[in-house]
Scaffold this motif. Structure first.
Motif, PDB file in Angstrom:
ATOM      1  N   UNK A 221       0.813  -1.223   0.000  1.00  0.00           N
ATOM      2  CA  UNK A 221       0.000   0.000   0.000  1.00  0.00           C
ATOM      3  C   UNK A 221       0.842   1.266   0.000  1.00  0.00           C
ATOM      4  N   UNK A 222       1.865   1.313   0.842  1.00  0.00           N
ATOM      5  CA  UNK A 222       2.691   2.520   0.928  1.00  0.00           C
ATOM      6  C   UNK A 222       3.405   2.788  -0.393  1.00  0.00           C
ATOM      7  N   UNK A 223       3.853   1.724  -1.052  1.00  0.00           N
ATOM      8  CA  UNK A 223       4.538   1.872  -2.341  1.00  0.00           C
ATOM      9  C   UNK A 223       3.560   2.317  -3.425  1.00  0.00           C
ATOM     10  N   UNK A 224       2.346   1.762  -3.410  1.00  0.00           N
ATOM     11  CA  UNK A 224       1.323   2.166  -4.385  1.00  0.00           C
ATOM     12  C   UNK A 224       1.038   3.660  -4.251  1.00  0.00           C
ATOM     13  N   UNK A 225       0.856   4.124  -3.027  1.00  0.00           N
ATOM     14  CA  UNK A 225       0.572   5.537  -2.776  1.00  0.00           C
ATOM     15  C   UNK A 225       1.685   6.427  -3.314  1.00  0.00           C
ATOM     16  N   UNK A 226       2.924   5.998  -3.101  1.00  0.00           N
ATOM     17  CA  UNK A 226       4.071   6.787  -3.525  1.00  0.00           C
ATOM     18  C   UNK A 226       4.168   6.838  -5.052  1.00  0.00           C
ATOM     19  N   UNK A 227       4.018   5.700  -5.706  1.00  0.00           N
ATOM     20  CA  UNK A 227       4.142   5.650  -7.171  1.00  0.00           C
ATOM     21  C   UNK A 227       3.008   6.437  -7.832  1.00  0.00           C
ATOM     22  N   UNK A 228       1.811   6.344  -7.285  1.00  0.00           N
ATOM     23  CA  UNK A 228       0.699   7.111  -7.842  1.00  0.00           C
ATOM     24  C   UNK A 228       0.926   8.611  -7.657  1.00  0.00           C
ATOM     25  N   UNK A 229       1.514   8.993  -6.527  1.00  0.00           N
ATOM     26  CA  UNK A 229       1.846  10.405  -6.317  1.00  0.00           C
ATOM     27  C   UNK A 229       2.876  10.872  -7.347  1.00  0.00           C
ATOM     28  N   UNK A 230       3.825  10.005  -7.661  1.00  0.00           N
ATOM     29  CA  UNK A 230       4.821  10.335  -8.683  1.00  0.00           C
ATOM     30  C   UNK A 230       4.154  10.563 -10.037  1.00  0.00           C
ATOM     31  N   UNK A 231       3.203   9.709 -10.394  1.00  0.00           N
ATOM     32  CA  UNK A 231       2.484   9.876 -11.648  1.00  0.00           C
ATOM     33  C   UNK A 231       1.723  11.181 -11.711  1.00  0.00           C
ATOM     34  N   UNK A 232       1.089  11.547 -10.602  1.00  0.00           N
ATOM     35  CA  UNK A 232       0.346  12.817 -10.555  1.00  0.00           C
ATOM     36  C   UNK A 232       1.302  14.008 -10.671  1.00  0.00           C
ATOM     37  N   UNK A 233       2.482  13.900 -10.055  1.00  0.00           N
ATOM     38  CA  UNK A 233       3.465  14.990 -10.127  1.00  0.00           C
ATOM     39  C   UNK A 233       3.960  15.188 -11.560  1.00  0.00           C
TER      40      UNK A 233
END
Length: 303
Positions: A221-233
């Motif tokens: 979960x923590x990794x998913x949140x981080x990678x999705x944040x990267x995509x949004x950035x």
């Protein structure tokens, strides 16, 4: 036959291609990282990376190392200072040599000169675009301290930051355990210590990003949140560039090592789609864009 060279010098590796006036790629070569301008030996590293890549491309094309190109374009990450131009000029022989930021080469490769915005998501991150009037815009690309959100370095550093936050609270974390395994340390706190004393290079730290994206694909979960944040950035970089260019519903292409992750691409595409923007595949890779900027254009290799 007129010969041209394109070079894409990145923070992790350098690529070079040799081509003719029709854009046909005759040879390819590679070298080491061409950035880290603030670290000892930076100029020699740049010289070696570009020289190795161009020589390898010439060998692959069956051409002598002393070949004089009609035109050559060298695209580099980071700001292009006079001393870097001089270093490149000492190893690339061309009647017309241009040295520039890597973002325009990425855009040229992605769109072939047509309107649109290219986002580079490699060790660092930046967006560059052009509209039909010829207006150009660059967004981001301010380095690992002041920018690079969504990049491989940012993903790795943010994962370690979140692991350290968990450790401060006395909790183990999947990100922390993965980081310790990857870097061969006992505790997450040893990683920033190694980085600050320069025992851990930026590209080496960025190499942890694929481990984080793999964890995300496994459902962490923590990794998913981080990678999705990267995509949004990364999507935000593109949207700012499109707005400044007046391309409200334009097209975006993303290139670079971090861009191959499917979860990151989905997050980026989702954010762009909400604004009516299309994420498309690039026509060609950035090093081909550099070749085209050098003057080697035509119906040759485009990928």
């Amino acid at each position: 036959m007129k010969l041209y060279a394109g070079v894409d010098g990145g923070q992790t590796a350098t690529q070079a291609v040799v081509g003719d006036e029709r854009g046909t790629v005759l040879g390819r070569g590679g070298g080491g990282p061409a950035n880290h301008v603030d670290e000892p030996g930076a100029q020699e590293r740049l010289r070696s990376a570009v020289d190795d890549a161009v020589r390898a491309a010439l060998r692959a094309a069956g051409l002598p190392s002393a070949t004089l190109f009609k035109g050559a374009h060298v695209a580099l990450t980071g700001e292009v200072e006079e001393q870097r131009v001089a270093v490149v000029g000492s190893v690339v022989r061309a009647e017309r040599l241009t040295v520039g930021h890597d973002a325009p080469a990425a855009w040229m490769g992605a769109f072939g000169g047509a309107p649109g915005v290219a986002v580079i998501a490699g060790t660092g991150s930046v967006a560059f675009g052009c509209n039909a009037a010829g207006d150009e815009v660059r967004v981001g690309g301010w380095g690992y301290l002041f920018g690079d959100r969504g990049s491989a370095f940012w993903i790795a550093a943010e994962a370690i930051r979140r692991a350290l936050d968990s450790a401060d609270r006395g909790r183990d974390s999947a990100l922390g355990e993965a980081a310790c395994r990857h870097f061969g340390v006992e505790r997450p706190a040893q990683i920033p210590a190694a980085f600050y004393r320069r025992a851990l290079a930026r590209d080496t730290l960025a190499g942890f990003a694929p481990v984080v994206t793999a964890l995300a694909l496994q459902g962490e979960v923590a990794a998913i949140s981080l990678v999705e944040e990267a995509g949004r950035a990364l999507a935000e970089l593109a949207l700012v560039a499109l707005e400044r260019l007046g391309l409200r519903r334009g097209e975006v292409a993303v290139v670079g090592g971090a861009a191959v992750d499917p979860l990151l691409r989905r997050a980026m595409a989702r954010e762009l789609t909400l604004q009516g923007v299309t994420l498309r595949e690039p026509l060609a890779e950035p090093v081909i864009g550099a070749l085209w900027l050098a003057g080697g254009r035509g119906g040759g290799e485009r990928a």
